[in-house]
Design an enzyme around this catalytic site. Structure first.
Site, PDB file in Angstrom:
ATOM      1  N   ASP A  79     -28.189 -32.799 -23.310  1.00 52.66           N
ATOM      2  CA  ASP A  79     -27.558 -33.906 -22.612  1.00 52.66           C
ATOM      3  C   ASP A  79     -28.585 -34.414 -21.580  1.00 52.66           C
ATOM      4  O   ASP A  79     -29.548 -33.710 -21.262  1.00 52.66           O
ATOM      5  CB  ASP A  79     -26.290 -33.367 -21.936  1.00 52.66           C
ATOM      6  CG  ASP A  79     -25.598 -34.397 -21.084  1.00 52.66           C
ATOM      7  OD1 ASP A  79     -25.371 -35.511 -21.580  1.00 52.66           O
ATOM      8  OD2 ASP A  79     -25.278 -34.081 -19.923  1.00 52.66           O
ATOM      9  N   ASP A 132     -27.906 -36.658 -18.256  1.00 51.07           N
ATOM     10  CA  ASP A 132     -27.492 -36.600 -16.849  1.00 51.07           C
ATOM     11  C   ASP A 132     -26.869 -35.234 -16.539  1.00 51.07           C
ATOM     12  O   ASP A 132     -25.901 -34.835 -17.181  1.00 51.07           O
ATOM     13  CB  ASP A 132     -26.489 -37.720 -16.584  1.00 51.07           C
ATOM     14  CG  ASP A 132     -25.930 -37.657 -15.175  1.00 51.07           C
ATOM     15  OD1 ASP A 132     -26.653 -37.209 -14.277  1.00 51.07           O
ATOM     16  OD2 ASP A 132     -24.770 -38.046 -14.976  1.00 51.07           O
ATOM     17  N   VAL A 176     -19.021 -39.283 -19.051  1.00 51.59           N
ATOM     18  CA  VAL A 176     -18.037 -40.236 -19.587  1.00 51.59           C
ATOM     19  C   VAL A 176     -18.720 -41.606 -19.736  1.00 51.59           C
ATOM     20  O   VAL A 176     -19.537 -41.988 -18.900  1.00 51.59           O
ATOM     21  CB  VAL A 176     -16.845 -40.314 -18.599  1.00 51.59           C
ATOM     22  CG1 VAL A 176     -15.951 -41.488 -18.897  1.00 51.59           C
ATOM     23  CG2 VAL A 176     -16.077 -39.008 -18.619  1.00 51.59           C
TER      24      VAL A 176
HETATM   25  P1  B16 Z   1     -24.586 -45.638 -18.666  1.00 49.02           P
HETATM   26  P2  B16 Z   1     -24.822 -38.062 -19.912  1.00 49.02           P
HETATM   27  C1  B16 Z   1     -23.546 -40.079 -18.722  1.00 49.02           C
HETATM   28  O1  B16 Z   1     -24.723 -39.412 -19.013  1.00 49.02           O
HETATM   29  C2  B16 Z   1     -23.217 -39.924 -17.238  1.00 49.02           C
HETATM   30  O2  B16 Z   1     -22.972 -38.561 -16.928  1.00 49.02           O
HETATM   31  C3  B16 Z   1     -21.996 -40.728 -16.913  1.00 49.02           C
HETATM   32  O3  B16 Z   1     -21.693 -40.616 -15.538  1.00 49.02           O
HETATM   33  C4  B16 Z   1     -22.258 -42.203 -17.279  1.00 49.02           C
HETATM   34  O4  B16 Z   1     -21.113 -43.001 -17.023  1.00 49.02           O
HETATM   35  C5  B16 Z   1     -22.611 -42.267 -18.761  1.00 49.02           C
HETATM   36  O5  B16 Z   1     -23.748 -41.460 -19.005  1.00 49.02           O
HETATM   37  C6  B16 Z   1     -22.897 -43.687 -19.221  1.00 49.02           C
HETATM   38  O6  B16 Z   1     -24.027 -44.141 -18.582  1.00 49.02           O
HETATM   39  O7  B16 Z   1     -23.812 -46.474 -17.723  1.00 49.02           O
HETATM   40  O8  B16 Z   1     -26.028 -45.414 -18.252  1.00 49.02           O
HETATM   41  O9  B16 Z   1     -24.477 -46.105 -20.089  1.00 49.02           O
HETATM   42  O10 B16 Z   1     -24.316 -36.943 -19.039  1.00 49.02           O
HETATM   43  O11 B16 Z   1     -23.998 -38.265 -21.166  1.00 49.02           O
HETATM   44  O12 B16 Z   1     -26.288 -37.987 -20.193  1.00 49.02           O
HETATM   45 MG    MG Z   2     -24.136 -34.821 -18.498  1.00 47.26          MG
END
Ligand code: B16
Ligand code: MG
Length: 218
Positions: free
Chosen positions: A10, A12, A48
């Site tokens: 993953d 983030d 999410v």
């Molecule tokens: P974006 P991951 C996620 O990353 C984040 O944890 C989440 O907070 C965010 O809303 C989501 O990506 C979408 O991100 O706005 O950049 O498309 O943990 O799946 O890497």
């Molecule tokens: Mg994550």
């Protein structure tokens, strides 16, 4: 246990901590629109999608689709401004050595994220060429907790799920991994008790420790 041939990360909360930037960007939008939003609220947005994050932030307040699209764009513009200051020093501690060890051992490496910003984030971290396959919110598969994204990446890495370890900080990510019959490693409090293995942080992980503990699970 079959031989492990690949690792999927993953983004983030695992490779870097963009959660703070997501929080600050949603917070700016929420303040401008008079919506209550706290750091605790932000925890529910971990892993999410952007659309689902907005839905949770609205807490039932109705808005039309055009407004939703405009607000998501504004939030993402704020996020990209903040991303500008990210450097390779923002890789989470432990990430660089884990990736180097995995490469040296000949493992295939993938990214599986709910974000649409994976490529700019990896670019800022100096990791553009570090992965053999990238699955993200542009991949057009059903999102976590469905296993589809991870299965899609495993296909591109030419490995079976049972030969692959998923590293995740979100409950939905661990569920996706387990439903797809991957091995799962949970990082941080949200995944405690859910994954095959759990570590408090990426800094606590070594490749040797993960492979030894998975082998012991049979
Ligand atoms: P974006 P991951 C996620 O990353 C984040 O944890 C989440 O907070 C965010 O809303 C989501 O990506 C979408 O991100 O706005 O950049 O498309 O943990 O799946 O890497
Ligand atoms: Mg994550």
């Amino acid at each position: 246990m079959p031989t492990i041939r690949a690792l999927i990360f993953d983004l983030d909360g695992v490779i870097t901590d963009t959660a703070e930037f997501h929080y600050l960007s949603w917070k700016q939008l929420a303040d401008e629109e008079g919506l209550p939003f706290t750091r605790a609220d932000n925890e529910a947005l971990r892993g999410v999608s952007r659309r689902e994050s907005l839905r949770r932030l609205l807490k039932g307040r109705p808005i039309d689709e055009d407004t939703a699209a405009a607000w998501m764009k504004r939030k993402n513009d704020y996020f990209l401004e903040l991303l500008d200051r990210v450097t390779p020093a923002d890789r989470l501690p432990g990430v660089t050595s884990l990736l180097e060890d995995a490469r040296r051992t000949g493992l295939r490496l993938g990214i599986g994220s709910a974000s649409k910003n994976v490529r700019p984030v990896l670019d800022k971290l100096g990791l553009s060429d570090a992965f053999d396959a990238i699955g993200d919110a542009h991949s057009e598969v059903v999102s976590k907790p469905a296993p589809d994204l991870f299965v899609w990446i495993a296909g591109r890495l030419d490995v079976y799920p049972t030969q692959t370890v998923i590293f995740e900080d979100a409950e939905a990510g661990i569920e996706a991994g387990r439903r797809g019959r991957f091995w799962t490693v949970g990082i941080g409090p949200a995944t405690d008790g859910l994954a095959h293995l759990h570590y408090d942080s990426m800094a606590a992980i070594t490749l040797a420790d993960v492979l030894t503990k998975l082998a012991a699970l049979g």
